[in-house]
Design a protein around this motif. Structure first.
Motif, PDB file in Angstrom:
ATOM      1  N   ASN A 144       4.926   5.262 -28.922  1.00  0.00           N
ATOM      2  CA  ASN A 144       4.057   6.430 -28.973  1.00  0.00           C
ATOM      3  C   ASN A 144       2.784   6.200 -28.156  1.00  0.00           C
ATOM      4  O   ASN A 144       2.380   7.059 -27.360  1.00  0.00           O
ATOM      5  N   ALA A 149       5.546   2.920 -33.044  1.00  0.00           N
ATOM      6  CA  ALA A 149       4.097   3.054 -32.824  1.00  0.00           C
ATOM      7  C   ALA A 149       3.726   2.654 -31.396  1.00  0.00           C
ATOM      8  O   ALA A 149       2.984   3.367 -30.713  1.00  0.00           O
ATOM      9  N   PHE A 199       7.290   6.626 -41.013  1.00  0.00           N
ATOM     10  CA  PHE A 199       5.969   6.155 -41.421  1.00  0.00           C
ATOM     11  C   PHE A 199       5.485   6.948 -42.637  1.00  0.00           C
ATOM     12  O   PHE A 199       5.841   8.117 -42.815  1.00  0.00           O
ATOM     13  N   LYS A 255       0.920   7.450 -40.270  1.00  0.00           N
ATOM     14  CA  LYS A 255       0.917   8.465 -39.213  1.00  0.00           C
ATOM     15  C   LYS A 255      -0.504   8.814 -38.798  1.00  0.00           C
ATOM     16  O   LYS A 255      -0.792   8.990 -37.606  1.00  0.00           O
ATOM     17  N   GLN A 256      -1.396   8.910 -39.780  1.00  0.00           N
ATOM     18  CA  GLN A 256      -2.798   9.211 -39.460  1.00  0.00           C
ATOM     19  C   GLN A 256      -3.432   8.066 -38.676  1.00  0.00           C
ATOM     20  O   GLN A 256      -4.207   8.290 -37.751  1.00  0.00           O
ATOM     21  N   ALA A 260       8.288   6.458 -35.970  1.00  0.00           N
ATOM     22  CA  ALA A 260       7.158   7.177 -36.560  1.00  0.00           C
ATOM     23  C   ALA A 260       7.599   8.147 -37.656  1.00  0.00           C
ATOM     24  O   ALA A 260       6.858   8.397 -38.608  1.00  0.00           O
ATOM     25  N   LYS A 261       8.817   8.686 -37.564  1.00  0.00           N
ATOM     26  CA  LYS A 261       9.298   9.637 -38.575  1.00  0.00           C
ATOM     27  C   LYS A 261       9.454   8.961 -39.940  1.00  0.00           C
ATOM     28  O   LYS A 261       9.465   9.628 -40.976  1.00  0.00           O
ATOM     29  N   LEU A 300       2.641  13.215 -32.590  1.00  0.00           N
ATOM     30  CA  LEU A 300       3.475  12.014 -32.552  1.00  0.00           C
ATOM     31  C   LEU A 300       4.887  12.350 -32.090  1.00  0.00           C
ATOM     32  O   LEU A 300       5.387  13.449 -32.306  1.00  0.00           O
ATOM     33  N   PRO A 310       8.385  11.563 -33.119  1.00  0.00           N
ATOM     34  CA  PRO A 310       8.961  11.008 -34.356  1.00  0.00           C
ATOM     35  C   PRO A 310      10.037   9.946 -34.149  1.00  0.00           C
ATOM     36  O   PRO A 310      10.216   9.080 -35.010  1.00  0.00           O
ATOM     37  N   LEU A 358       2.364   8.887 -44.608  1.00  0.00           N
ATOM     38  CA  LEU A 358       1.359   9.796 -44.058  1.00  0.00           C
ATOM     39  C   LEU A 358       0.131   9.027 -43.572  1.00  0.00           C
ATOM     40  O   LEU A 358      -0.440   9.334 -42.512  1.00  0.00           O
TER      41      LEU A 358
END
Length: 307
Positions: free
Chosen positions: A98, A95, A134, A139-140, A131-132, A89, A91, A136
């Motif tokens: 990315n 989303a 988010f 992020k997944q 994203a940083k 990702l 960061p 966990l």
């Protein structure tokens, strides 16, 4: 040929003096969710790296979607989405940003896939959030979204639920089920959380020290792991005759030491013990038992603790 998305034959990978894969014959059917089980260092990640082209096999054959030549494998890998060693990702990007960056890297035409993918993985309302920031689980899910760009037919996931809280694990499980059931995506998933794999996979492969010990379907696993009454008496031959004649079942197994595994009367164990006692048998051990995926795996690799 068309029934399998992946097949390997005598696939081996040597790293200096370490044999990471040893003559692995693995097959994954189209439409299945294949749970890949093994301890750290067993060879799971090595096989995944070979399949995705990140490592070359030392010897053996690899076949994707029925194709096995070097040029064919390059094309076939375009039909694969993967998360290996955690999602990659950016960061400081949202989303959507990315996904756009990865769309361009993959050379996927048009931006329509961005909103579709965000919706698919439940991140359509994250807006400009980076994203940083988010969780966990988010992020997944974003990592899964990146893997799903380009509508892959085969999804390869290395430890996708590692470190997630229980809610995050459920979210990823339901998302993967949706990918499989609604979109027909075949999934290879490695995980140490065996109880979670049991709720997800349709097929299993057990690898240990680079060797594929066994492949089995969920039905075969259930058959091997079914519940039973563990019965040990002074005269096992007489006990089996009583079980057949008075209890009316042949659904039992006698182990070499004379222990009986009775697969019926799980809801009425008292009837079994009373019947055996009334016939003069001495009951030495009598208890309900059964394996789950974790105990089956531990027993299959010869005991010890998996990490």
């Amino acid at each position: 040929m068309g029934d399998y998305v992946l097949r390997t034959s005598s696939l081996s990978k040597q790293y200096k003096d370490q044999l990471a894969l040893n003559n692995v014959d693995l097959s994954i059917k189209k439409g299945s969710i294949y749970g890949f089980i093994g301890q750290n260092g067993a060879g799971k990640s090595t096989l995944i790296r070979v399949v995705t082209g990140l490592a070359l096999p030392t010897k053996g054959k690899l076949e994707l979607f029925g194709h096995s030549t070097e040029q064919e494998l390059i094309q076939a890998r375009k039909r694969i989405g993967s998360i290996i060693e955690g999602p990659a990702l950016y960061p400081h990007m949202s989303a959507a940003e990315n996904l756009e960056a990865h769309r361009l890297l993959k050379g996927i035409p048009g931006k329509k896939c961005i909103e579709k993918t965000l919706s698919l993985v439940g991140l359509q309302n994250t807006g400009k959030k980076k994203a940083k920031n988010f969780s966990l689980g988010m992020k997944q899910r974003l990592g899964l979204g990146i893997a799903l760009l380009g509508d892959p037919e085969f999804l390869i996931l290395d430890e996708p639920i590692n470190g997630l809280d229980p809610m995050g694990v459920v979210e990823i499980r339901e998302l993967l089920k949706k990918m499989n059931h609604e979109y027909g995506i075949t999934i290879l998933i490695s995980s140490h959380i065996l109880s979670e794999l049991y709720l997800l996979a349709t097929h299993y492969g057990i690898i240990h020290k680079g060797e594929l010990l066994e492949q089995l379907t969920v039905n075969e696993l259930n058959e091997k792991c079914q519940q039973y009454i563990h019965v040990k008496v002074d005269k096992p031959d007489k006990a089996t005759a009583i079980i057949e004649t008075q209890l009316g079942t042949t659904h039992y197994e006698v182990l070499p030491d004379g222990t009986i595994k009775l697969f019926r009367y799980l809801d009425a164990p008292g009837k079994v013990s009373k019947t055996l006692s009334n016939e003069g048998l001495i009951i030495e051990q009598f208890m309900p038992m059964g394996e789950n995926l974790e105990t089956y795996f531990t027993n299959r690799i010869g005991g010890g603790k998996h990490e």
